[in-house]
Motif scaffolding. Sequence first.
Motif, PDB file in Angstrom:
ATOM      1  N   UNK A 416      26.879  39.468  25.795  1.00  0.00           N
ATOM      2  CA  UNK A 416      27.680  40.619  26.198  1.00  0.00           C
ATOM      3  C   UNK A 416      28.414  40.251  27.497  1.00  0.00           C
ATOM      4  N   UNK A 417      29.696  40.623  27.574  1.00  0.00           N
ATOM      5  CA  UNK A 417      30.514  40.263  28.728  1.00  0.00           C
ATOM      6  C   UNK A 417      29.880  40.795  30.016  1.00  0.00           C
ATOM      7  N   UNK A 418      30.035  40.067  31.124  1.00  0.00           N
ATOM      8  CA  UNK A 418      29.383  40.472  32.387  1.00  0.00           C
ATOM      9  C   UNK A 418      29.675  41.906  32.797  1.00  0.00           C
ATOM     10  N   UNK A 419      30.929  42.365  32.609  1.00  0.00           N
ATOM     11  CA  UNK A 419      31.266  43.721  33.050  1.00  0.00           C
ATOM     12  C   UNK A 419      30.609  44.798  32.196  1.00  0.00           C
ATOM     13  N   UNK A 420      30.081  44.418  31.013  1.00  0.00           N
ATOM     14  CA  UNK A 420      29.436  45.391  30.125  1.00  0.00           C
ATOM     15  C   UNK A 420      27.918  45.249  30.090  1.00  0.00           C
ATOM     16  N   UNK A 421      27.359  44.255  30.800  1.00  0.00           N
ATOM     17  CA  UNK A 421      25.921  43.983  30.743  1.00  0.00           C
ATOM     18  C   UNK A 421      25.089  45.186  31.177  1.00  0.00           C
ATOM     19  N   UNK A 422      25.421  45.779  32.301  1.00  0.00           N
ATOM     20  CA  UNK A 422      24.632  46.905  32.812  1.00  0.00           C
ATOM     21  C   UNK A 422      24.682  48.082  31.843  1.00  0.00           C
ATOM     22  N   UNK A 423      25.867  48.353  31.310  1.00  0.00           N
ATOM     23  CA  UNK A 423      26.015  49.470  30.368  1.00  0.00           C
ATOM     24  C   UNK A 423      25.229  49.194  29.082  1.00  0.00           C
ATOM     25  N   UNK A 424      25.173  47.934  28.656  1.00  0.00           N
ATOM     26  CA  UNK A 424      24.412  47.526  27.461  1.00  0.00           C
ATOM     27  C   UNK A 424      22.928  47.874  27.615  1.00  0.00           C
ATOM     28  N   UNK A 425      22.327  47.424  28.720  1.00  0.00           N
ATOM     29  CA  UNK A 425      20.892  47.658  28.920  1.00  0.00           C
ATOM     30  C   UNK A 425      20.591  49.135  29.188  1.00  0.00           C
ATOM     31  N   UNK A 426      21.476  49.813  29.916  1.00  0.00           N
ATOM     32  CA  UNK A 426      21.263  51.246  30.165  1.00  0.00           C
ATOM     33  C   UNK A 426      21.271  52.029  28.859  1.00  0.00           C
ATOM     34  N   UNK A 427      22.153  51.677  27.948  1.00  0.00           N
ATOM     35  CA  UNK A 427      22.232  52.390  26.670  1.00  0.00           C
ATOM     36  C   UNK A 427      20.971  52.185  25.847  1.00  0.00           C
ATOM     37  N   UNK A 428      20.408  50.981  25.897  1.00  0.00           N
ATOM     38  CA  UNK A 428      19.172  50.696  25.146  1.00  0.00           C
ATOM     39  C   UNK A 428      18.006  51.484  25.719  1.00  0.00           C
ATOM     40  N   UNK A 429      17.831  51.431  27.040  1.00  0.00           N
ATOM     41  CA  UNK A 429      16.718  52.157  27.663  1.00  0.00           C
ATOM     42  C   UNK A 429      16.860  53.664  27.455  1.00  0.00           C
ATOM     43  N   UNK A 430      18.075  54.157  27.432  1.00  0.00           N
ATOM     44  CA  UNK A 430      18.303  55.593  27.265  1.00  0.00           C
ATOM     45  C   UNK A 430      17.870  56.072  25.881  1.00  0.00           C
ATOM     46  N   UNK A 433      14.110  56.048  25.364  1.00  0.00           N
ATOM     47  CA  UNK A 433      13.469  57.164  26.046  1.00  0.00           C
ATOM     48  C   UNK A 433      13.676  58.469  25.280  1.00  0.00           C
ATOM     49  N   UNK A 434      14.880  58.679  24.742  1.00  0.00           N
ATOM     50  CA  UNK A 434      15.203  59.951  24.081  1.00  0.00           C
ATOM     51  C   UNK A 434      14.970  59.923  22.572  1.00  0.00           C
ATOM     52  N   UNK A 435      14.703  58.727  21.987  1.00  0.00           N
ATOM     53  CA  UNK A 435      14.593  58.567  20.526  1.00  0.00           C
ATOM     54  C   UNK A 435      15.830  59.204  19.884  1.00  0.00           C
ATOM     55  N   UNK A 436      16.989  58.623  20.200  1.00  0.00           N
ATOM     56  CA  UNK A 436      18.271  59.178  19.773  1.00  0.00           C
ATOM     57  C   UNK A 436      19.095  58.091  19.096  1.00  0.00           C
ATOM     58  N   UNK A 437      20.138  58.482  18.338  1.00  0.00           N
ATOM     59  CA  UNK A 437      21.048  57.481  17.757  1.00  0.00           C
ATOM     60  C   UNK A 437      21.680  56.634  18.859  1.00  0.00           C
ATOM     61  N   UNK A 438      21.970  55.371  18.529  1.00  0.00           N
ATOM     62  CA  UNK A 438      22.516  54.445  19.524  1.00  0.00           C
ATOM     63  C   UNK A 438      23.929  54.067  19.148  1.00  0.00           C
ATOM     64  N   UNK A 439      24.814  54.067  20.135  1.00  0.00           N
ATOM     65  CA  UNK A 439      26.187  53.599  19.952  1.00  0.00           C
ATOM     66  C   UNK A 439      26.579  52.803  21.185  1.00  0.00           C
ATOM     67  N   UNK A 440      27.259  51.680  20.936  1.00  0.00           N
ATOM     68  CA  UNK A 440      27.716  50.853  22.057  1.00  0.00           C
ATOM     69  C   UNK A 440      28.962  50.107  21.632  1.00  0.00           C
TER      70      UNK A 440
END
Length: 750
Positions: A416-430, A433-440
Amino acid sequence: MQAESIIHWKNRKDSRYEDISGNLTSGAAYYLHMSEREDRYATIREFLQEKYPEAVSISTISRQLNMNRGSVAKYLEVLQSHGNVIMKPYGKSKLYSIAQNVAFDDLFDYISDAIVILDADLHILMVNKSFIETFNIRSGKKIIGNELSRINLALLDNPTVLENIDRILNSRVFINEMLLIERGTDRIFLTEFVSTVIPSISFTGKPGIMISLRDITTWKKTEEALKSSEQKIRTLFEEVPSGIILFREDGTILNANRASLDILGLTRFTDLEEFKLHDIMCSREIIQNLIRQGEIAELTLSCNFDRLKSHTLTSTKKSGIAYFQIVFAPVTDKTGKSSSEFFILFLDITAKKIAEKQLKERYQGIVNNLPGIVYQFYARDSGEWGVYYVNERTQEIYGVPTEPLKNWFDRYGECIAPEDQERWFDSIHDVIKRVAPWEFEGRFIKPSGEEMYIRGISQPVRLKHETVWNGIFLDITDRRMAEEALRMSEERLRGITSNLPGIVYQFYARNPREWGTYYVDERSTEVYGIPPDPVDTWILRYGDYIAPEDQERWLNSIQDVIETVKKWEFEGRFIRPDGEEMYIRVLSQPVRLRNETVWNGIILDITDRRKAEEALRRTELKEARYHSFFENTCNGVLIYEPLENGDHIIKDVNKMTASLLRMDKEDIVGKRLFEEFPDLPDPYVRDLLHRVLITEKPEFVAPLKYRNREEFPWISHYVFKLPSGEIASFMIDVTDVVKDDAKPAKRKAK
């Protein structure tokens, strides 16, 4: 007397013992001095209790208690009939003592059946406590001595019951037991009729009747439920679409339902009787192991009917390979203990197996043609996460190998491109935690360095100790490029519409008399002096300012396009509200909708164009002259556009240039100068062209050849920069001059 209960002797209030000291000829006299009689019964019992174990005569009791001897005899007869006293003959005399056993009266109220005893005249002699409670006879209601019909008991007051009672009283054949249903409550009573004579109670010696009513409603309902359950089980056994076979421990088949015969391709149970279960299920060892284990099990077995037909089930109509889903279980008794019998429930799932195979093939076909890969991601409650499955095309599409699967998601995430790395991991952890559908969505850099855009989509499934996301990673590079192109196109459109010499609009027509505008560019006021609002009347207000000589043509054009549903075009003179004259051009295309037609179009200010047309007509002659000069001049003319790499694209040449270069004009235009003519002196020519481009000062070029061949001429150039930024060269054939200059040199050399 209290009607709600039968009172025992021991509490000195037994209402069933009547006064027998007088002549009772009516119901009123029958119950005269009730409390006095009860006291006498109690007095006699207490006297005998005091004398116990001594037995005393009637005379003794009469004398000691100061009571009439005849009355004492009658009281004792009643007490004896109820088991309260015992009589022992002594010569001609009778001696009485208190009974030490439990009297009938004491037991009567503990009988659960409701009991009523009637005399020959159908007067009530006795009832027990259960009778009063069963039929909810209110407290205070007089029962003893009343006629049966007067207590309003509908259950017994019906022709069938009354006729049966009459038969008993007349010593005729009667029904011992009846099932009676109580109106209103639907209670069911097993009713028994017994002919009886209780002289001590009836005093007439005539037969009486004891009626016993047992509430069997619950028992009947249970019985009906049991019958219904048995019927359902029988129906289930025969009608269930699954095969059921009951067999012994040695495999002997005891019973089989219709479905099992159909599944095995048989018509009669006798076709199975001579075989063991493991002989017909094509899996002897598996079946025998199940029997030895004796536990419930579920499994899938395959059966080759062609082989089975040749060895055992010769009468089967089935062929080929079949698959059975089987449930095996032991037959247990009421205590849960296993017997030596077992059963299997089996279903033919051959079609399902074939469908699963086809589905798997379709799935592979779909997955292999997706612009991406499918995957299964898990996150356990312990905090551990990873992937269970990744499509093997991950190497092909993303350059990330499937194996080792354990760390595939980490390896994929590293791309994943460096500018999107933080958003990638935040979306997974989110989503964990919520047991929700994932989109990225984000930029992805393959290990090879190639850039692409991805979109991850997945849906969660919650399991016992983990959550599983089934999803897909899509290559959306083309879509993102298209979106970028669309964005740029929209920006261009906005730029165009904001800089158009006119306005855009949307015109509608529902019929020739109902039409107007849905939308008008806000620049309507600026360009034409007509405010957009109210938008529905804008087209009418705009039409008022069409020049008088064009008014009729304007309205006719509108009616024509409404009736014919075609594109609308109009040109005419327009007079703004401030008096300024201008020329307009209307262009629009129709879109037919359900109940109307909509024209999307533009109204252009063509005033400048109309003025320019006249100027153009004046310049066309000049253009024609220039073109004639360009094509027919005796010198060659070459025009080229500089490129960033130092080369030049040939944009245009005239006839003379084509002749000098020994090529057709069409074969020259569009070629790169130094690629097409590699024999040109380089970097001399390249540097010269660059200087002219930068300094914008013309330069002469020494004679040169475009190809080092004998037939190619020597050409001299005059190079200069055009206002358009292009480079132009005048080309002159100087071959003769070059040759003449070369002759003295040759003579000198000789």
